[in-house]
Design an enzyme around this catalytic site. Sequence first.
Site, PDB file in Angstrom:
ATOM      1  N   SER A 159       1.778  -9.882  -1.007  1.00  0.00           N
ATOM      2  CA  SER A 159       1.402  -8.254  -0.922  1.00  0.00           C
ATOM      3  C   SER A 159       1.710  -7.546   0.449  1.00  0.00           C
ATOM      4  O   SER A 159       1.909  -6.639   0.691  1.00  0.00           O
ATOM      5  CB  SER A 159      -0.146  -7.978  -1.356  1.00  0.00           C
ATOM      6  OG  SER A 159      -0.952  -8.854  -0.450  1.00  0.00           O
ATOM      7  N   LYS A 218       0.979  -1.305  -0.161  1.00  0.00           N
ATOM      8  CA  LYS A 218      -0.123   0.145   0.224  1.00  0.00           C
ATOM      9  C   LYS A 218       0.803   1.288  -0.096  1.00  0.00           C
ATOM     10  O   LYS A 218       0.432   2.305  -0.435  1.00  0.00           O
ATOM     11  CB  LYS A 218      -0.881   0.016   1.202  1.00  0.00           C
ATOM     12  CG  LYS A 218      -2.003  -1.209   1.232  1.00  0.00           C
ATOM     13  CD  LYS A 218      -2.977  -0.930   0.279  1.00  0.00           C
ATOM     14  CE  LYS A 218      -4.138  -1.958   0.394  1.00  0.00           C
ATOM     15  NZ  LYS A 218      -5.187  -1.785  -0.828  1.00  0.00           N
ATOM     16  N   GLU A 250      -9.546   5.943   3.106  1.00  0.00           N
ATOM     17  CA  GLU A 250     -10.642   4.919   3.798  1.00  0.00           C
ATOM     18  C   GLU A 250      -9.670   3.572   3.913  1.00  0.00           C
ATOM     19  O   GLU A 250      -8.421   3.556   3.094  1.00  0.00           O
ATOM     20  CB  GLU A 250     -11.390   4.525   2.602  1.00  0.00           C
ATOM     21  CG  GLU A 250     -11.137   3.459   1.545  1.00  0.00           C
ATOM     22  CD  GLU A 250     -10.159   3.964   0.662  1.00  0.00           C
ATOM     23  OE1 GLU A 250      -9.761   5.180   0.550  1.00  0.00           O
ATOM     24  OE2 GLU A 250      -9.227   3.123   0.058  1.00  0.00           O
TER      25      GLU A 250
END
Length: 402
Positions: free
Chosen positions: A379, A90, A112
């Site tokens: 990830s 991210k 969010e």
Amino acid sequence: MMQVPDQHGRFGPFGGKYVPETLMNALIELEDAYNRYKDDPDFLAEVRYLLKQYSGRPTPLYYAERLSRHVGGPKIYLKREDLNHTGAHKINNTIGQAVLAKRMGKKKVIAETGAGQHGVASATVAALMGLECKVFMGEEDTKRQQLNVFRMKLLGAEVIPVMSGTRTLKDACNETLRYWVSNVNDTYYILGSATGPHPYPMMVRDFQRVIGLETRDQILEAEGRLPDAIIAAVGGGSNAIGMFHPFVGDAGVKLIGVEAAGRGVDTEEHAATMTKGRPGVFQGSMSYVLQDEGGQVLPAHSISAGLDYPGIGPEHSYLKDIKRAEYVPITDAEALEALKLLSRTEGIIPALESAHAVAQALKTGRSMKQDEILVINLSGRGDKDVESILKYEAEAEGGHQQ
Ligand SMILES: Cc1ncc(COP(=O)(O)O)c(C=O)c1O
């Protein structure tokens, strides 16, 4: 192959900009700013510097020998996005968007979050750049991801629990958009996946492409050729599109996205948007959506908060419809088994999201040959998930005893 998106932000029939009028100007301002900076050498140098010196890129492409032997099929490599600062992919996107926000003169950012990884990555770059940060998070997710709530607060962000709907990621997205509508003048919205209205799906993809670009160089160096298949978990789709995009033109590389089947795609508790959904407009763009006959969005379920989402980024819908990528479901139980297997064979505890990709690799790998190569996009790391795992196991145990 057609260049996507077109100038209207469309990936074939998908994507676009379906937002209230009050947001149109903000999206146009964002699109103009992104077009101005995306090839600007100073902008790119700042993003690259932070990816390298702050987040620790390039992340390794690790040959998982013991896992490969266990599967008995191809050579399996792991793209170690879990080794980024803050523990997931991210941050690639939040660094890019925060540098852009700063160039646009914004002092406040909102985000969010589902699993909390995007919230933590946003709070982190906000701290780094001296920006005020508010993170909207479904109340259910604040409970299952308490560690990340604590991290965000430590980093100086305000975490706002969202009490509407199922109190998960979809509701956090709605609330962030609602807040943005009334504070659009001084606030930048750092959207966390390859979803939402144009230009977000394109911009987030571009910031995440670093995953696929590095993987390409690294596998060529290690093996002298491209992989036969690449597998990535898909929530909104940012880690997957970042990994897939540099390989879309290579027909010999199979692209496999893994969505959450929760308790099974034939139950009502899953987040298998591609398997069970159909096209519709949701949170600003046209894409596959889980919906009932009347078009009402259905609640999603997954053990992993980051995959617990009834929509998907529009570029994935496009790749599915042109048959360039396939999307397959993995259940909670399969993901948890895979999490344990990777932990025990390689000493790497993956995030529950990433564990879905590992679980699919076990299936795909069985029908591959030993001289073939499979890459899993790992990830994120699993520290954030220990409570969810304990709760899941306690419930399963309780179920068995009844
Ligand atoms: C580690 C990890 N992987 C995957 C995802 C899913 O998001 P995306 O599909 O945008 O990569 C998340 C979302 O929170 C995450 O934290």
